[in-house]
Write a protein that holds these residues in place. Structure first.
Motif, short mmCIF file in Angstrom:
data_model
loop_
_atom_site.label_atom_id
_atom_site.label_comp_id
_atom_site.label_asym_id
_atom_site.label_seq_id
_atom_site.Cartn_x
_atom_site.Cartn_y
_atom_site.Cartn_z
N PHE A 41 -4.50 3.05 -8.67
CA PHE A 41 -4.76 1.69 -8.23
C PHE A 41 -3.53 0.78 -8.34
O PHE A 41 -3.53 -0.31 -7.78
N ARG A 42 -2.49 1.23 -9.04
CA ARG A 42 -1.28 0.42 -9.15
C ARG A 42 -0.59 0.26 -7.80
O ARG A 42 0.12 -0.72 -7.58
N TYR A 43 -0.79 1.21 -6.89
CA TYR A 43 0.00 1.25 -5.67
C TYR A 43 -0.81 0.97 -4.41
O TYR A 43 -0.32 1.20 -3.31
N ILE A 44 -2.04 0.50 -4.58
CA ILE A 44 -2.84 0.17 -3.40
C ILE A 44 -2.18 -0.92 -2.58
O ILE A 44 -2.19 -0.88 -1.34
N PRO A 58 -1.83 -7.32 1.19
CA PRO A 58 -2.92 -6.63 1.92
C PRO A 58 -2.45 -5.79 3.11
O PRO A 58 -3.27 -5.38 3.93
N GLN A 59 -1.16 -5.51 3.21
CA GLN A 59 -0.65 -4.81 4.40
C GLN A 59 -1.23 -3.40 4.54
O GLN A 59 -1.51 -2.95 5.65
N ASN A 60 -1.39 -2.69 3.41
CA ASN A 60 -1.98 -1.34 3.49
C ASN A 60 -3.41 -1.39 4.01
O ASN A 60 -3.83 -0.52 4.78
N GLY A 272 1.74 4.65 -1.30
CA GLY A 272 0.93 3.43 -1.36
C GLY A 272 -0.17 3.43 -0.33
O GLY A 272 -1.34 3.19 -0.64
N TYR A 273 0.18 3.72 0.93
CA TYR A 273 -0.84 3.76 1.98
C TYR A 273 -1.79 4.94 1.78
O TYR A 273 -2.99 4.83 2.03
N GLY A 274 -1.25 6.06 1.31
CA GLY A 274 -2.11 7.21 1.01
C GLY A 274 -3.13 6.89 -0.05
O GLY A 274 -4.27 7.36 -0.01
#
Length: 303
Positions: A41-44, A58-60, A272-274
């Motif tokens: 969750f650190r990289y969402i 919120p880009q991802n 991050g996107y993954g």
């Protein structure tokens, strides 16, 4: 006279011993499951390539909403799961009933059908890759010999049949596991019930639908839930056989996540996107499982 031992001391000592015995399992659970889940969750909300992390807000999430390939993989996942369950559950149930009988050779066939479950999915998928080969594959050779096809079939390259080809591999690999689980449930049904049904004149079909199936329903619901969650998470065979092709026709959620995270869809890994699409995929599976449990409870109340 011996002094009385305090009951509280015994209970506290037992509690400490139980805690010490549970500690290794709890520690492994925390290290291998809970911590990686929280770490994810650190990289969402970040653009992270494994070395450097940049906060992107919120880009991802916005990218996920507009990612046509991801939502296409979601649709393919539902298609794959539906086809797999449609084939594997009836076949596993029929085999469990047939091989649960005390007949000559039943033990041998149980071992034969269970064997694929102890083989790596990557290994047997590679074998099926040779079987499905267009020009040197044994499947096309057999079908051509008996006159069912006039020209070689591209089982893994034709968008119209590639999903069916992959599902057949998945059914072959998981059939024995569900068969054994259903046989274990059938073993709990008393033989006296079957003897009574024979005395009442019930045939095999009537015995199956009026005795075996109703009494097997509790374990059947558990096995079906296991089949659903497993089908939605399958991707190893797809990675080996087609890598999501042709033209993303066999791309499912977790194969797409693998390609995003490990950089096979771009120059650098997109962890991050993954992470974002992994969380969404987990939510989709959780919702499907919750719906199944809700419907199964409602059916129990009706019955």
């Amino acid at each position: 006279m011996k002094p009385k031992r305090k009951k509280g001391g015994i209970e506290s000592g037992g509690g400490v011993a139980a805690a010490l015995m549970m500690f290794p399992a709890v520690f492994l659970l925390a290290v291998t499951s809970i911590y990686p889940f929280l770490w994810m969750f650190r990289y969402i909300c970040s653009d992270y390539n494994g070395f450097v992390s940049y906060f992107t807000g919120p880009q991802n999430f916005i990218r996920m909403l507009n990612d046509h390939l991801f939502w296409q993989s979601v649709v393919h996942t539902f298609e794959y799961a539906f086809l797999k369950i449609l084939f594997v559950m009836p076949l596993a149930l029929v085999l469990a009933v047939l091989l649960g009988q005390k007949i000559l050779g039943s033990g041998f066939f149980r071992a034969v059908y269970f064997m694929p479950t102890i083989i790596s999915s990557a290994v047997y998928s590679l074998i099926f890759g040779f079987i499905y080969a267009v020009f040197n594959g044994s499947l096309n050779a057999i079908l051509s010999t008996i006159g069912l096809i006039d020209a070689p079939v591209d089982w893994l390259g034709d968008p119209d049949i590639v999903m069916f080809s992959i599902v057949m591999v998945a059914v072959w690999g998981g059939l024995g596991n569900y068969m054994i689980l259903l046989m274990s449930g059938m073993s709990s049904i008393s033989a006296d019930i079957y003897e009574s049904s024979k005395l009442d004149g019930a045939n095999g079909v009537q015995t199956f639908f009026r005795i075996t199936l109703p009494m097997l329903s509790p374990i059947l619901k558990v096995v079906l839930m296991l089949a659903i969650t497993t089908a939605f998470k399958d991707y190893q065979s797809i990675m080996v056989l087609t890598n999501g092709g042709p033209n993303n026709r066999s791309q499912v959620m977790f194969s797409y996540i693998y390609q995003v995270v490990f950089g096979t869809t771009s120059v650098v890994p997109q962890i991050g996107y993954g992470t974002m699409i992994s969380v969404v995929s987990a939510l989709i599976i959780g919702i499907v499982t919750a719906i199944y449990l809700f419907v199964s409870r409602k059916l129990d109340d009706v019955v």
